[in-house]
Design a protein around this motif. Structure first.
Motif, PDB file in Angstrom:
ATOM      1  N   LYS A  59      43.741  29.500  30.351  1.00 12.75           N
ATOM      2  CA  LYS A  59      44.870  30.436  30.464  1.00 12.75           C
ATOM      3  C   LYS A  59      44.887  31.087  31.844  1.00 12.75           C
ATOM      4  N   ASN A  60      43.697  31.525  32.293  1.00 10.07           N
ATOM      5  CA  ASN A  60      43.662  32.288  33.548  1.00 10.07           C
ATOM      6  C   ASN A  60      43.883  31.418  34.781  1.00 10.07           C
ATOM      7  N   SER A  61      43.875  30.106  34.605  1.00 14.76           N
ATOM      8  CA  SER A  61      44.291  29.198  35.690  1.00 14.76           C
ATOM      9  C   SER A  61      45.778  28.928  35.569  1.00 14.76           C
ATOM     10  N   ASN A  88      41.389  51.462  33.123  1.00 20.82           N
ATOM     11  CA  ASN A  88      42.327  51.555  34.237  1.00 20.82           C
ATOM     12  C   ASN A  88      42.267  50.251  35.049  1.00 20.82           C
ATOM     13  N   ARG A  89      43.413  49.658  35.280  1.00 24.03           N
ATOM     14  CA  ARG A  89      43.397  48.418  36.073  1.00 24.03           C
ATOM     15  C   ARG A  89      44.441  48.538  37.185  1.00 24.03           C
ATOM     16  N   PRO A  90      44.016  49.102  38.307  1.00 28.79           N
ATOM     17  CA  PRO A  90      44.982  49.329  39.391  1.00 28.79           C
ATOM     18  C   PRO A  90      45.399  48.027  40.078  1.00 28.79           C
ATOM     19  N   VAL A  91      46.431  48.127  40.933  1.00 26.90           N
ATOM     20  CA  VAL A  91      46.860  46.942  41.701  1.00 26.90           C
ATOM     21  C   VAL A  91      46.826  47.241  43.208  1.00 26.90           C
ATOM     22  N   ASP A  92      46.005  48.240  43.572  1.00 32.36           N
ATOM     23  CA  ASP A  92      45.945  48.630  44.989  1.00 32.36           C
ATOM     24  C   ASP A  92      45.520  47.478  45.897  1.00 32.36           C
ATOM     25  N   LEU A  93      44.613  46.627  45.414  1.00 26.77           N
ATOM     26  CA  LEU A  93      44.144  45.535  46.284  1.00 26.77           C
ATOM     27  C   LEU A  93      45.245  44.501  46.508  1.00 26.77           C
ATOM     28  N   HIS A  94      46.032  44.246  45.463  1.00 28.24           N
ATOM     29  CA  HIS A  94      47.175  43.324  45.614  1.00 28.24           C
ATOM     30  C   HIS A  94      48.089  43.877  46.723  1.00 28.24           C
ATOM     31  N   ALA A 110      36.359  49.101  44.485  1.00 25.95           N
ATOM     32  CA  ALA A 110      35.197  49.812  43.943  1.00 25.95           C
ATOM     33  C   ALA A 110      34.374  48.908  43.031  1.00 25.95           C
ATOM     34  N   PHE A 111      35.027  47.904  42.418  1.00 27.47           N
ATOM     35  CA  PHE A 111      34.310  47.032  41.479  1.00 27.47           C
ATOM     36  C   PHE A 111      34.180  45.617  42.020  1.00 27.47           C
ATOM     37  N   GLY A 112      34.221  45.498  43.330  1.00 28.30           N
ATOM     38  CA  GLY A 112      34.028  44.179  43.947  1.00 28.30           C
ATOM     39  C   GLY A 112      35.343  43.469  44.162  1.00 28.30           C
ATOM     40  N   SER A 113      35.294  42.138  44.077  1.00 28.59           N
ATOM     41  CA  SER A 113      36.466  41.322  44.381  1.00 28.59           C
ATOM     42  C   SER A 113      37.452  41.363  43.211  1.00 28.59           C
ATOM     43  N   SER A 114      38.674  40.917  43.458  1.00 26.93           N
ATOM     44  CA  SER A 114      39.680  40.878  42.393  1.00 26.93           C
ATOM     45  C   SER A 114      40.284  39.478  42.315  1.00 26.93           C
ATOM     46  N   VAL A 115      40.287  38.937  41.114  1.00 27.32           N
ATOM     47  CA  VAL A 115      40.763  37.567  40.919  1.00 27.32           C
ATOM     48  C   VAL A 115      42.258  37.466  41.254  1.00 27.32           C
ATOM     49  N   LEU A 116      43.068  38.269  40.551  1.00 25.68           N
ATOM     50  CA  LEU A 116      44.517  38.110  40.722  1.00 25.68           C
ATOM     51  C   LEU A 116      45.004  38.643  42.072  1.00 25.68           C
ATOM     52  N   ALA A 117      44.287  39.617  42.657  1.00 31.24           N
ATOM     53  CA  ALA A 117      44.694  40.072  43.991  1.00 31.24           C
ATOM     54  C   ALA A 117      44.431  38.944  44.996  1.00 31.24           C
ATOM     55  N   THR A 161      32.889  39.350  32.401  1.00 29.82           N
ATOM     56  CA  THR A 161      33.282  40.465  31.526  1.00 29.82           C
ATOM     57  C   THR A 161      34.057  39.962  30.311  1.00 29.82           C
ATOM     58  N   ASP A 162      34.758  38.834  30.461  1.00 23.58           N
ATOM     59  CA  ASP A 162      35.547  38.305  29.352  1.00 23.58           C
ATOM     60  C   ASP A 162      34.688  37.705  28.234  1.00 23.58           C
ATOM     61  N   LEU A 163      33.362  37.646  28.431  1.00 22.68           N
ATOM     62  CA  LEU A 163      32.476  37.195  27.340  1.00 22.68           C
ATOM     63  C   LEU A 163      31.533  38.313  26.881  1.00 22.68           C
ATOM     64  N   LYS A 219      29.995  46.158  34.605  1.00 26.46           N
ATOM     65  CA  LYS A 219      30.229  46.540  36.000  1.00 26.46           C
ATOM     66  C   LYS A 219      31.623  46.160  36.493  1.00 26.46           C
ATOM     67  N   ILE A 220      32.436  45.559  35.626  1.00 29.64           N
ATOM     68  CA  ILE A 220      33.797  45.216  36.062  1.00 29.64           C
ATOM     69  C   ILE A 220      34.787  46.227  35.485  1.00 29.64           C
ATOM     70  N   TYR A 221      34.705  46.447  34.173  1.00 30.38           N
ATOM     71  CA  TYR A 221      35.558  47.439  33.504  1.00 30.38           C
ATOM     72  C   TYR A 221      34.644  48.384  32.726  1.00 30.38           C
ATOM     73  N   PRO A 222      34.217  49.494  33.354  1.00 35.07           N
ATOM     74  CA  PRO A 222      33.207  50.354  32.719  1.00 35.07           C
ATOM     75  C   PRO A 222      33.620  50.900  31.348  1.00 35.07           C
TER      76      PRO A 222
HETATM   77  C1  UD1 Z   1      41.185  38.565  35.819  1.00 32.44           C
HETATM   78  C2  UD1 Z   1      41.316  37.890  34.496  1.00 32.44           C
HETATM   79  C3  UD1 Z   1      40.695  38.753  33.390  1.00 32.44           C
HETATM   80  C4  UD1 Z   1      39.267  39.129  33.755  1.00 32.44           C
HETATM   81  C5  UD1 Z   1      39.201  39.737  35.149  1.00 32.44           C
HETATM   82  C6  UD1 Z   1      37.791  40.002  35.635  1.00 32.44           C
HETATM   83  C7  UD1 Z   1      43.363  36.619  34.728  1.00 32.44           C
HETATM   84  C8  UD1 Z   1      44.752  36.389  34.271  1.00 32.44           C
HETATM   85  N1  UD1 Z   1      42.720  37.659  34.197  1.00 32.44           N
HETATM   86  O1  UD1 Z   1      41.956  39.783  35.754  1.00 32.44           O
HETATM   87  O2  UD1 Z   1      40.712  38.005  32.186  1.00 32.44           O
HETATM   88  O3  UD1 Z   1      38.770  40.084  32.832  1.00 32.44           O
HETATM   89  O4  UD1 Z   1      39.828  38.843  36.092  1.00 32.44           O
HETATM   90  O5  UD1 Z   1      37.059  38.818  35.646  1.00 32.44           O
HETATM   91  O6  UD1 Z   1      42.823  35.854  35.496  1.00 32.44           O
HETATM   92  N2  UD1 Z   1      40.760  46.123  40.735  1.00 32.44           N
HETATM   93  C9  UD1 Z   1      41.082  47.151  41.609  1.00 32.44           C
HETATM   94  N3  UD1 Z   1      42.244  47.040  42.301  1.00 32.44           N
HETATM   95  C10 UD1 Z   1      43.087  45.976  42.191  1.00 32.44           C
HETATM   96  C11 UD1 Z   1      42.744  44.926  41.325  1.00 32.44           C
HETATM   97  C12 UD1 Z   1      41.566  45.031  40.605  1.00 32.44           C
HETATM   98  O7  UD1 Z   1      40.345  48.112  41.729  1.00 32.44           O
HETATM   99  O8  UD1 Z   1      44.129  45.952  42.866  1.00 32.44           O
HETATM  100  C13 UD1 Z   1      39.509  46.210  39.955  1.00 32.44           C
HETATM  101  C14 UD1 Z   1      39.748  46.107  38.447  1.00 32.44           C
HETATM  102  O9  UD1 Z   1      40.117  47.355  37.896  1.00 32.44           O
HETATM  103  C15 UD1 Z   1      38.387  45.633  37.974  1.00 32.44           C
HETATM  104  C16 UD1 Z   1      37.944  44.704  39.107  1.00 32.44           C
HETATM  105  O10 UD1 Z   1      38.727  45.076  40.239  1.00 32.44           O
HETATM  106  O11 UD1 Z   1      37.482  46.705  37.898  1.00 32.44           O
HETATM  107  C17 UD1 Z   1      38.142  43.234  38.833  1.00 32.44           C
HETATM  108  O12 UD1 Z   1      39.440  43.025  38.312  1.00 32.44           O
HETATM  109  P1  UD1 Z   1      40.291  41.743  38.674  1.00 32.44           P
HETATM  110  O13 UD1 Z   1      39.385  40.648  39.128  1.00 32.44           O
HETATM  111  O14 UD1 Z   1      41.411  42.125  39.559  1.00 32.44           O
HETATM  112  O15 UD1 Z   1      40.923  41.369  37.277  1.00 32.44           O
HETATM  113  P2  UD1 Z   1      42.257  40.582  37.087  1.00 32.44           P
HETATM  114  O16 UD1 Z   1      42.412  39.644  38.224  1.00 32.44           O
HETATM  115  O17 UD1 Z   1      43.367  41.537  36.780  1.00 32.44           O
END
Ligand code: UD1
Length: 421
Positions: A22-24, A120-126, A161-168, A306-308, A328-331
């Motif tokens: 799904k996440n791909s 909280n799941r911000p989008v600041d990095l995006h 703050a929590f490292g890298s971001s997948v969707l960003a 974190t998803d497991l 450490k990803i979503y406290p």
């Molecule tokens: C993706 C996955 C989700 C998984 C997550 C972490 C998809 C569709 N979803 O979500 O299933 O749980 O990775 O492996 O692929 N963060 C910020 N700022 C941002 C973006 C993220 O601070 O702009 C933080 C998040 O709050 C979190 C951390 O970064 O603490 C990692 O989140 P992120 O990798 O961005 O998760 P998603 O990509 O949304």
């Protein structure tokens, strides 16, 4: 609304096939917005989240056909650039259409995602990454409004703050494929789904190096073409079945999963004493002796996903001794703790850690799913528990698991779906 009813305990046995990730699939579907040409995406799981993304694409003016697991996308001439609140509130992954729409149409309007059960799941990095490419971004009436006559390559550091971001990482990588010049994403997410997206983009004609490492380099091109692509197997679904084998003391062969994507989970399960063997493309998971407690910390890939976490916690709940989970990803991703407690689990929360004292057996109970992976944990707990477990709000489960109760039924679980009064 549906609920899932499970009678336990069960010992699962047999072979199960893993669906596409799904996440791909979700960001790859978003990437089709970068071209005018038809794309075929194979092994797309028929899930609620995929349907939400289809609705977003159609709403933008893209033609989409979905048969079985084959998705045909024809984005030719789409001109709407708005991803509305009604879809984005359903699924945060919707936000990754921002980069592709902006790169293609020079403007985009995407609803600002709202809250989420896992914290909280911000989008600041995006936003930081897309701004670095020269876009003008504003928040207006609950929408992120982005404009850019021409995106320009840049060096962007995408660590939060929590490292890298997948969707960003995905969002910025997609936008950068059509930017002028070179973009470097530093502290890029290394998840296999990011690599999968990069491979799809490369098939479309993008020039990307380093996906799967913390530095991704993108050389912008003038335009991208169509592509045919098969998404990778879902490592979270595969992992959920592996934990299902462990918690039911069963013997499951998982077909079609990528062993190399599951290193952190395999390591933890082996530490606990679970027998795991690789036979070609199959992974056999068995319990041959009593299991030992383990500690784990969720981290970006290749750390423990974190998803497991919730699923592993269900397993720890029935292993004699003390196990510790640190998130450490979503406290705050501990909504499942109080539901597992209703089934007799002994879990204490301390900051971002959960201390799990294993009990001999869980007992079936009515419980409520709070989010996608938490609902999977309750299904696993229900199969190990004695008696009947009713899991309500299973629409969460339908967001991310392809026909899970049918797959579990075939493995011998006593499970069915009912309409909830
Ligand atoms: C993706 C996955 C989700 C998984 C997550 C972490 C998809 C569709 N979803 O979500 O299933 O749980 O990775 O492996 O692929 N963060 C910020 N700022 C941002 C973006 C993220 O601070 O702009 C933080 C998040 O709050 C979190 C951390 O970064 O603490 C990692 O989140 P992120 O990798 O961005 O998760 P998603 O990509 O949304």
């Amino acid at each position: 609304m549906d609920k899932i009813v499970i009678m336990g305990p069960t010992k699962l046995k047999g072979t199960v096939e893993v669906s596409g990730a799904k996440n791909s699939a979700l960001p790859i579907m978003a990437a089709t917005l970068l071209t005018n040409e038809r794309c075929i995406i194979k092994k797309v799981p028929p899930l609620r989240d995929v349907n939400t993304m289809i609705k977003i694409l159609r709403n933008l003016g893209v033609k989409v056909q979905f048969e079985g697991s084959r998705l045909a996308v024809d984005p030719k001439g789409y001109s709407n650039y708005v991803a509305p609140y009604k879809y984005v509130k359903e699924m945060r992954a919707s936000f990754c259409v921002l980069g592709p729409i902006l790169a293609k149409l020079r403007c985009a309007q995407v609803s600002y995602p709202g809250g989420c059960a896992i914290g909280n799941r911000p989008v600041d990095l995006h936003m930081k990454g897309i701004r670095a490419l020269g876009a003008d971004l504003k928040i207006e009436h609950g929408y992120v409004v982005a404009k850019a006559k021409q995106l320009k390559g840049a060096h962007v550091y995408l660590g939060g703050a929590f490292g890298s971001s997948v969707l960003a990482t995905d969002n910025v990588m997609m936008a950068a494929t059509l930017a002028r010049g070179k973009t470097v994403i530093e502290n890029a997410a290394c998840e296999p789904e990011v690599v999968d997206l990069a491979e799809f983009l490369t098939k479309m004609g993008a020039r990307i190096k380093g996906a799967g490492t913390h530095f991704i380099e993108i050389d912008g091109v003038k335009k991208l073409g169509g592509a045919e692509y098969e998404v990778i197997p879902d490592r979270i679904e595969a992992g959920t079945f592996m934990v299902a084998a462990a918690i039911t003391k069963g013997d499951i062969t998982i077909r079609g999963a990528r062993y190399d994507h599951l290193g952190a989970l395999i390591d933890k399960l082996q530490d606990a004493g679970v027998a795991i063997a690789r036979h070609g493309k199959d992974i056999r998971v068995r319990v041959l002796r009593s299991l030992k407690p383990v500690d784990l910390t969720t981290l970006p890939y290749p750390g423990f996903p974190t998803d497991l976490q919730a699923q592993m916690m269900a397993l720890m709940a029935v292993i004699d001794g003390i196990s510790v989970v640190t998130e450490k990803i979503y406290p705050d991703r501990y909504m499942h703790v109080s539901e597992l407690a209703r089934m007799g689990a002994q879990i204490k929360l301390e900051g971002d850690s959960a201390i799990v004292k294993g009990v001999k057996e869980l007992s079936g109970a009515p419980v409520m799913a709070s989010d996608l992976r938490a609902s999977a944990a309750l299904v696993l707990a229900g199969m190990a528990a004695r008696g009947r477990t009713d899991i309500s709000r299973v629409y969460h489960l339908d967001r991310g698991y392809d026909r899970i109760e049918q797959k579990l039924l075939r493995l011998g679980a006593n499970i069915h779906r009912e309409k909830e009064e």
